[in-house]
Design an enzyme around this catalytic site. Structure first.
Site, mmCIF file in Angstrom:
data_model
loop_
_atom_site.group_PDB
_atom_site.id
_atom_site.type_symbol
_atom_site.label_atom_id
_atom_site.label_comp_id
_atom_site.label_asym_id
_atom_site.label_seq_id
_atom_site.Cartn_x
_atom_site.Cartn_y
_atom_site.Cartn_z
ATOM 1 N N ASP A 1 0.761 -1.248 0.000
ATOM 2 C CA ASP A 1 0.000 0.000 0.000
ATOM 3 C C ASP A 1 0.797 1.307 0.000
ATOM 4 O O ASP A 1 0.612 2.139 -0.854
ATOM 5 C CB ASP A 1 -0.944 0.025 1.204
ATOM 6 C CG ASP A 1 -1.906 -1.169 1.223
ATOM 7 O OD1 ASP A 1 -1.745 -2.089 0.396
ATOM 8 O OD2 ASP A 1 -2.809 -1.184 2.055
ATOM 9 N N GLU B 1 1.267 -9.554 11.432
ATOM 10 C CA GLU B 1 1.151 -9.128 10.030
ATOM 11 C C GLU B 1 2.526 -8.865 9.411
ATOM 12 O O GLU B 1 2.816 -9.274 8.291
ATOM 13 C CB GLU B 1 0.293 -7.855 10.000
ATOM 14 C CG GLU B 1 -0.082 -7.346 8.629
ATOM 15 C CD GLU B 1 -0.988 -6.105 8.728
ATOM 16 O OE1 GLU B 1 -1.123 -5.542 9.833
ATOM 17 O OE2 GLU B 1 -1.534 -5.710 7.691
HETATM 18 C C1 GLC Z 1 -3.183 -4.354 3.551
HETATM 19 C C2 GLC Z 1 -1.984 -4.882 2.789
HETATM 20 C C3 GLC Z 1 -2.470 -5.765 1.668
HETATM 21 C C4 GLC Z 1 -3.320 -6.883 2.235
HETATM 22 C C5 GLC Z 1 -4.439 -6.349 3.132
HETATM 23 C C6 GLC Z 1 -5.140 -7.452 3.912
HETATM 24 O O1 GLC Z 1 -3.986 -3.555 2.781
HETATM 25 O O2 GLC Z 1 -1.207 -3.843 2.298
HETATM 26 O O3 GLC Z 1 -1.388 -6.318 0.958
HETATM 27 O O4 GLC Z 1 -3.862 -7.650 1.205
HETATM 28 O O5 GLC Z 1 -3.916 -5.447 4.062
HETATM 29 O O6 GLC Z 1 -4.224 -8.196 4.643
#
Ligand code: GLC
Length: 417
Positions: free
Chosen positions: A160, A384
């Protein structure tokens, strides 16, 4: 905790995040089905429940649009704890979805799941194959305007807020997006999340898509953001080849897919940044390179792309941290070791990079990366992402894809190749 207990915990996380046919990335922060998260969840499930693994992929593909796009979020059930939800995206679909896609790792991971158990997988594969092919065709038709793969929103990249997108983001006007309330910062420490200015711009790009009715041609031609993404290009290149292998397995023609792969490879020189001696993100509106090395460039091996100069630069970046591949170079001024994609290491991305190393016969690097990832998870749990300098666990806990890659790759009991 020993690895047998961690295996058990990882399975419990996947089961606990199962909402019936699909898995949420983590409860609270991410309450819906995310595209590439689901492909990883399927890979994790395949180590103990192959049937459930295929179901995950099938549910993901149930959100496919007529034009072939597989959206980045499927909003199966409304949840007020997440912003921007289905009403903000306004795609008017059932199930409700977002209006952008995410990295196509599904074909690559479906191939792994299939090859580990072809007997159980054959019919399931046969049913999903045309949908995966249609999605790959969508990438070719709508996201490769100059040859390599491009993204129309930083969220489409899955990485992101990484510095790769800074050149494109600085030209997005976020001043007119109106009032809104973020939900992410209520779930995790705000200093680990993207900032407010970034969020305004994310929404401005989203609003452009909604206002043109998610017309992909208009978005690519006139949208506020369009950047070539090395990670997406490498992921798509490999995915085309993996889907071609699955086509052969099913007795279908692989010609179209191999042609797309060859075209992507031929376009790679357009994202080669001479100053960095590496593949780099590039703003397709202005031609400007991001000029920062990070995990995107490390995915070259995953696509069987290598050269000695690039290798030296990348290994030097890796050697600047203690744990895993940093999402961005610690030597760059933009480096922030705990702010999401601006420095932290992501176990899930490490698993792909390691797959690349092993596929190129670079077992020492693959094993180093696995050990560093194991050390993070053993000490911090299934978070995460992690601070690559001191190993601090960051972001959401009990994360599906961290549990999944543990089972399928990192755990000493995982079957690796
Ligand atoms: C965030 C991450 C993305 C992922 C999402 C759900 O947006 O950047 O890569 O898919 O979270 O985990």
């Amino acid at each position: 905790m020993d690895h047998i207990a961690l295996d058990e915990q990882a399975r419990a996380i996947l089961r606990g995040n199962d909402r019936g046919g699909y898995t949420v990335p983590t409860a609270g922060l991410y309450p819906y089905q995310w595209n590439w998260d689901s492909a990883f969840a399927a890979w994790g499930f395949s180590t103990f429940d192959v049937d459930r693994a295929w179901t995950e992929i099938e549910t993901l593909l149930s959100g496919q649009w007529e034009d072939g796009m597989v959206p980045h979020i499927l909003f199966h059930q409304d949840d007020p704890g997440y912003f921007p939800g289905p009403g903000v995206w306004g795609t008017g679909r059932t199930p409700a979805t977002s209006g952008i896609s995410q990295p196509p790792v599904a074909a690559t991971l479906a191939r792994r799941i299939y090859e580990a158990d072809p007997e159980t997988g054959r019919d399931r594969l046969r049913a999903v194959f045309p949908k995966l092919l249609a999605w790959h065709r969508w990438w070719r038709a709508h996201r490769c305007p100059t040859g390599v793969a491009a993204i129309t929103h930083p969220w489409e990249s899955g990485r992101d807020n990484c510095p790769d997108w800074d050149p494109g983001m600085k030209n997005v006007d976020g001043s007119n997006v109106g009032d809104y309330t973020r939900r992410d910062t209520g779930h995790v420490d705000p200093s680990m999340r993207p900032g407010k200015e970034d969020y305004d711009r994310y929404l401005a790009i989203l609003q452009f898509g909604r206002e043109c009715g998610w017309d992909q041609e208009v978005i690519v031609r006139d949208g506020p953001f369009l950047m070539a993404d090395p990670a997406m290009t490498f992921i798509l290149l490999r995915a085309h080849r993996d889907l071609a292998a699955l086509a052969r397995e099913l007795g279908e023609s692989d010609a179209e897919l191999m042609g797309w792969a060859a075209d992507l490879e031929a376009a790679l020189p357009t994202i080669w940044n001479e100053d960095l001696s590496c593949y780099d993100a590039r703003d397709l509106r202005t031609g400007e390179f991001a000029g920062v090395l990070g995990s995107g460039a490390f995915l070259a091996w995953y696509a069987r792309v290598e050269n000695p100069e690039m290798e030296r630069r990348l290994i030097a970046v890796w050697n600047r941290v203690r744990f895993g591949i940093p999402s961005s170079d610690p030597a760059a001024p933009s480096f922030a070791p705990r702010r999401y994609w601006r420095g932290p290491t992501w176990p899930v991305v490490n698993s792909l990079i390691a797959m690349g190393f092993s596929g190129m016969g670079r077992e020492a690097e693959a094993e180093r990366l696995r050990r560093e990832t194991v050390a993070l998870i053993e000490a911090g749990g299934f978070y995460e992402y992690f601070d690559p300098m001191d190993g601090t666990a960051c972001g959401g806990r009990d994360f599906s894809w961290t549990a999944a890659i543990w089972l399928a790759w990192a755990s000493p009991s995982a079957g690796r190749d």
